[in-house]
Motif scaffolding. Structure first.
Motif, PDB file in Angstrom:
ATOM      1  N   TRP A   1      -4.640   5.415  -6.891  1.00  0.00           N
ATOM      2  CA  TRP A   1      -3.849   4.195  -6.703  1.00  0.00           C
ATOM      3  C   TRP A   1      -3.255   3.735  -8.020  1.00  0.00           C
ATOM      4  CZ3 TRP A   1      -3.728  -0.742  -8.578  1.00  0.00           C
ATOM      5  CH2 TRP A   1      -2.926  -1.649  -7.873  1.00  0.00           C
TER       6      TRP A   1
ATOM      7  N   THR B   1      -0.124   5.643  -9.038  1.00  0.00           N
ATOM      8  CA  THR B   1       1.057   5.197  -8.289  1.00  0.00           C
ATOM      9  C   THR B   1       1.505   3.819  -8.734  1.00  0.00           C
ATOM     10  OG1 THR B   1       0.361   6.484  -6.355  1.00  0.00           O
ATOM     11  CG2 THR B   1       1.970   4.726  -5.984  1.00  0.00           C
TER      12      THR B   1
ATOM     13  N   GLN C   1       5.064   2.447 -10.320  1.00  0.00           N
ATOM     14  CA  GLN C   1       5.841   1.402  -9.648  1.00  0.00           C
ATOM     15  C   GLN C   1       6.113   0.229 -10.575  1.00  0.00           C
ATOM     16  OE1 GLN C   1       3.431   0.539  -6.222  1.00  0.00           O
ATOM     17  NE2 GLN C   1       4.387   2.141  -4.967  1.00  0.00           N
TER      18      GLN C   1
ATOM     19  N   HIS D   1       6.849  -2.445  -7.844  1.00  0.00           N
ATOM     20  CA  HIS D   1       5.475  -2.751  -7.447  1.00  0.00           C
ATOM     21  C   HIS D   1       5.360  -4.188  -6.949  1.00  0.00           C
ATOM     22  CE1 HIS D   1       1.126  -2.705  -7.319  1.00  0.00           C
ATOM     23  NE2 HIS D   1       1.104  -3.814  -8.058  1.00  0.00           N
TER      24      HIS D   1
ATOM     25  N   GLN E   1       1.366  -2.034   1.000  1.00  0.00           N
ATOM     26  CA  GLN E   1       0.508  -0.861   1.197  1.00  0.00           C
ATOM     27  C   GLN E   1       1.238   0.313   1.847  1.00  0.00           C
ATOM     28  OE1 GLN E   1      -2.508  -2.665   3.634  1.00  0.00           O
ATOM     29  NE2 GLN E   1      -3.631  -3.533   1.900  1.00  0.00           N
TER      30      GLN E   1
ATOM     31  N   ASN F   1       3.583   3.433   2.297  1.00  0.00           N
ATOM     32  CA  ASN F   1       4.174   4.501   1.501  1.00  0.00           C
ATOM     33  C   ASN F   1       4.985   5.431   2.407  1.00  0.00           C
ATOM     34  OD1 ASN F   1       2.277   6.306   2.736  1.00  0.00           O
ATOM     35  ND2 ASN F   1       0.760   5.700   1.195  1.00  0.00           N
ATOM     36  N   ARG F   2       5.684   6.354   1.819  1.00  0.00           N
ATOM     37  CA  ARG F   2       6.573   7.228   2.589  1.00  0.00           C
ATOM     38  C   ARG F   2       5.815   8.092   3.602  1.00  0.00           C
ATOM     39  NH1 ARG F   2      11.936   8.823   1.960  1.00  0.00           N
ATOM     40  NH2 ARG F   2      12.483  10.130   3.749  1.00  0.00           N
TER      41      ARG F   2
ATOM     42  N   VAL G   1      10.463   1.526   1.969  1.00  0.00           N
ATOM     43  CA  VAL G   1      10.208   2.963   2.059  1.00  0.00           C
ATOM     44  C   VAL G   1      10.563   3.524   3.433  1.00  0.00           C
ATOM     45  CG1 VAL G   1       8.389   2.900   0.322  1.00  0.00           C
ATOM     46  CG2 VAL G   1       7.793   2.598   2.731  1.00  0.00           C
TER      47      VAL G   1
END
Length: 404
Positions: free
Chosen positions: A45, A48, A52, A58, A110, A112-113, A156
């Motif tokens: 985490w 990432t 961001q 972020h 939270q 994501n792609r 995303v």
């Protein structure tokens, strides 16, 4: 400054608990922390999050909201902007039936792609391709609205697509000429006096049902033989402007339609909005009544009916165990009929687009491209036959001296 540290604390029962806490600073320099059960999850985490923060994308969980809450904000904005009642109803169904059950509890920060791709796959498994596309577009719009409010830094879902499958594209349903003739003749003999002019405008002008329901007499020019569209009735029968600029248009009418309208105008009940096809209450007629009680009744009388099938693909039965019969075509199918008649008469695509009220020529070609191709092929066949006949006549013995 970022770090991952181990935290240990006793529970009220005396049991010792352990977690891994990530400490970091967000893009504004404010200190933040997030806790994980496993060190490897904290490390993943943090990698990432650090990227961001560097990219300015972020959003801390504490500043984010759930998808369900974001959906509420999106719907409320649509209400403030006075979107069509039918549009808001569709959005509400997308949220209530699909989006919230699938991911409503997830915080926007939270997402994501890979998670978004998984939701796309879930929708594809449960819904038809067109419906999955619509729900996914709604989800993306929800996150875009939240992004504009500062609840998340990026969307995303925007890049997640449901690819169109050309082989699954359904062709429009178009009544045959024999069926159209039967509808017109049956409507003319109907006990419902508005049925005949309604059928003629449907078939020859191709108006949308909402445009027919909101059509005022001032938009019928009996001398110029035209009908103009400048308003419509929405799902709640409220009169308003067309949904787009392309909806404003004027369409020619044949003499039979003008004659029927002249007769109907003398019998038409007066209404506050001066409607051509008012309801029994002298207001805008509901879509269901026009579709079933008027045009549906005409189709049943003309023999254009089909048994209604149940989930087991067998005909449904009424209380007396007789097959339930329904009309074959919807109001929109007759709109397609108008387009097909124009195309058959070699009306150019741009004029068909304008008369249909399409926002772009691409919409016209996507819907009726096969009809334009067919018309071109038919014309080419006719030209080839004519050419061959002319050549045969010119080369026949004695042709040159004929008539001399």
């Amino acid at each position: 400054m970022t770090s991952i540290r181990r935290r240990t604390w006793p529970t009220p029962s005396g049991e010792e608990k352990t977690a891994w806490q990530v400490d970091y600073r967000d893009a504004a320099g404010k200190r933040r922390s997030k806790q994980f059960a496993r060190k490897k999850d904290a490390e993943a985490w943090l990698t990432t999050a650090a990227y961001q923060v560097q990219q300015g994308t972020h959003t801390p969980d504490s500043q984010s909201i759930t998808i369900a809450k974001a959906a509420e904000l999106w719907i409320k904005r649509g209400e403030r902007e006075n979107l069509e009642a039918s549009t808001l109803a569709a959005y509400g169904q997308h949220v209530r039936l699909h989006i919230v059950p699938m991911c409503g509890d997830k915080k926007l920060s939270q997402i994501n792609r890979p998670m978004a791709e998984g939701w796309r796959d879930q929708l594809m498994e449960k819904l038809s391709r067109p419906m999955a596309m619509r729900v996914l577009r709604s989800l993306s719009a929800i996150i875009s609205e939240a992004q504009s409010r500062g609840y998340v830094a990026q969307n995303v879902v925007a890049g997640v697509k449901v690819r169109r499958a050309k082989r699954e594209k359904t062709k429009v349903v178009i009544p045959t000429k024999a069926e159209l003739k039967a509808v017109i003749e049956t409507a003319k003999a109907s006990a419902e006096p508005m049925a005949h002019p309604l059928a003629l405008i449907l078939i020859f002008a191709g108006l949308r049902a909402s445009e027919l329901r909101g059509l005022p007499w001032r938009c019928i020019d009996l001398k110029a033989a035209t009908v103009t569209v400048d308003q419509r009735a929405d799902l709640k029968n409220v009169i308003g402007p067309p949904k787009s600029e392309a909806g404003y248009r004027t369409i020619p009418l044949p003499s039979s339609a003008i004659a029927a309208l002249k007769v109907w105008k003398l019998a038409c009940p007066a209404s506050e909005a001066g409607l051509v096809f008012p309801s029994l209450a002298k207001k805008a007629m509901s879509h269901q009544y026009m579709n079933i009680n008027v045009m549906g009744a005409v189709q049943l009388a003309a023999g254009l009916a089909e048994p209604v099938l149940g989930d087991d693909a067998k005909p449904k039965l009424d209380k007396e165990q007789r097959p339930v019969i329904a009309q074959r075509y919807t109001l929109h199918d007759f709109r397609h009929a108008a387009a097909s008649l124009w195309i058959e008469q070699r009306v150019n695509p741009k004029k068909v687009q304008r008369w249909m009220g399409h926002s772009s020529i691409q919409v016209t070609f996507d819907t009726y491209g096969h009809l334009f191709d067919q018309a071109d092929q038919d014309a080419a066949v006719a030209a080839a036959i004519e050419r061959e006949l002319n050549e045969t006549t010119a080369s026949a013995p004695g042709t040159a001296g004929a008539g001399q």
